[in-house]
Design an enzyme around this catalytic site. Sequence first.
Site, PDB file in Angstrom:
ATOM      1  N   HIS A 286       1.029  -1.390   0.189  1.00 58.82           N
ATOM      2  CA  HIS A 286       0.098   0.010  -0.120  1.00 58.82           C
ATOM      3  C   HIS A 286       0.996   1.456   0.604  1.00 58.82           C
ATOM      4  CE1 HIS A 286      -3.704   2.101   1.356  1.00 58.82           C
ATOM      5  NE2 HIS A 286      -2.751   3.180   1.553  1.00 58.82           N
ATOM      6  N   GLU A 290       0.957   4.043  -2.893  1.00 59.08           N
ATOM      7  CA  GLU A 290       0.720   5.312  -3.174  1.00 59.08           C
ATOM      8  C   GLU A 290       1.971   6.554  -3.481  1.00 59.08           C
ATOM      9  OE1 GLU A 290      -1.896   7.087  -2.561  1.00 59.08           O
ATOM     10  OE2 GLU A 290      -3.276   4.911  -2.081  1.00 59.08           O
ATOM     11  N   LYS A 293       3.244   6.199  -7.051  1.00 56.01           N
ATOM     12  CA  LYS A 293       1.857   7.149  -7.800  1.00 56.01           C
ATOM     13  C   LYS A 293       2.229   8.611  -7.876  1.00 56.01           C
ATOM     14  CE  LYS A 293      -1.819   5.851  -5.520  1.00 56.01           C
ATOM     15  NZ  LYS A 293      -3.062   6.432  -5.542  1.00 56.01           N
ATOM     16  N   ASN A 294       2.684   8.580  -7.059  1.00 56.72           N
ATOM     17  CA  ASN A 294       2.808  10.735  -6.233  1.00 56.72           C
ATOM     18  C   ASN A 294       3.963  10.316  -8.066  1.00 56.72           C
ATOM     19  OD1 ASN A 294       0.624  10.182  -5.107  1.00 56.72           O
ATOM     20  ND2 ASN A 294       2.480  10.622  -3.036  1.00 56.72           N
TER      21      ASN A 294
END
Length: 417
Positions: A286, A290, A293-294
């Site tokens: 997780h 995240e 992705k950023n």
Amino acid sequence: MYRITPQLNEKIRHFAQFPQTGVSLRQMVLFGQNPSPGTLLRASQFLAEELPIRLAHRVKELDELPHNLNNMPSIVKVKNWYAQSFEDLINFPKADLPRSIKDKFAASALKETKLPESRPNLSVKYSSSSPPKHQAVPLDHRYYSNIDGIDWPPEVYHYNEKFTKLIEAIKRRHDPVVTTVGIMEYKQHRKLIDTDVQAFLDRFYMSRIGIRMLIGQQVALNRLASRPDYVGIICTKTNIAETVQEAADNAKYICEDYYGLFRAPEVQLHCPQDLIFTYVPSHLSHMLFELLKNSLRAVVETFGDGKDEYPPIKVIVAEGKEDITIKISDEGGGIPRSSIPLVWTYMYTTAQAQELDPNFNQSDFKAPLAGFGYGLPISRLYARYFGGDLKLISMEGFGTDVYLHLNRISNSDEPLQ
């Protein structure tokens, strides 16, 4: 519609006075190794005592939220879910055990059992006037039972099965909590979230991670077949390189789909292929997903979505005595220094704001690419839950480095407040 009666509210207030009991990752592994019906029974009994206390703390806090937040429909809905789960747990019948089994448990509790020591979680800041509270009954007597050679009666199996069904139902009920809490409503009236509300959200979401961890571990021990290198949902040989690569592949796929790219920026991994440690793979995935992705979004939006080639995102993994640290570096233009504190606030995003379907019901919140403002603060909570941390350093005009610190010793208590 479920409503909290005055009698139930009084019970909630009573339970909220009791301290919560933290469990370290290392202790969870020990408790779950070679689980017998008796071990699972003791764990069920511990959760039957501990979960109502944790839920009561959250109901009380939801009821006392400032700025009229406690009257928002979404907050009331979440509070009712927690109160209903609290009521289900306190009304759950205790195990009806034969006297012989009770005597065995009592004798086991008198034996000296050396459990791994745990340390206070560094993410919890205690003042000198409010030191951490300790349980009167030691954790090993409440959660651990080393009894072998017993022909366990049907009552034990029946209790474990019924309790597992109950906590499974509670977990499903709480699935949409992250996306239901009424911060979107709140931000319609205020541009930024106040520090007291931010602190509440950190406590609330951290507590949710802990509740779901305990429930998920107990359900896995009761439901899943034995797997090599796994104790419940904890993997004792989590491979860092494989987990990073899987998260990178998933993040690149989302990026390519969102921007219509033929090929997303490359992710270069510098990590020993045999580096393993004890962790919860779903938590690590997780956080990495995240963060990557950023970085992908920042690079694509800095250089434009029509490029054939982008600067790579570099992932460097270092192994220390206490921590395993994962550094993710991108050349996505960086963040202004004045905005650095804001990246840790909920609902802050530099992407175009997204609206969430009110029926959205994912158990673990993952936005499509960006625009919800939950990714970084929630990821930091996941890191801190087992004694790690997440830090960010940015060079405006060039790029950003994030450092994900993971506690490899696994001896940090849950950060309960």
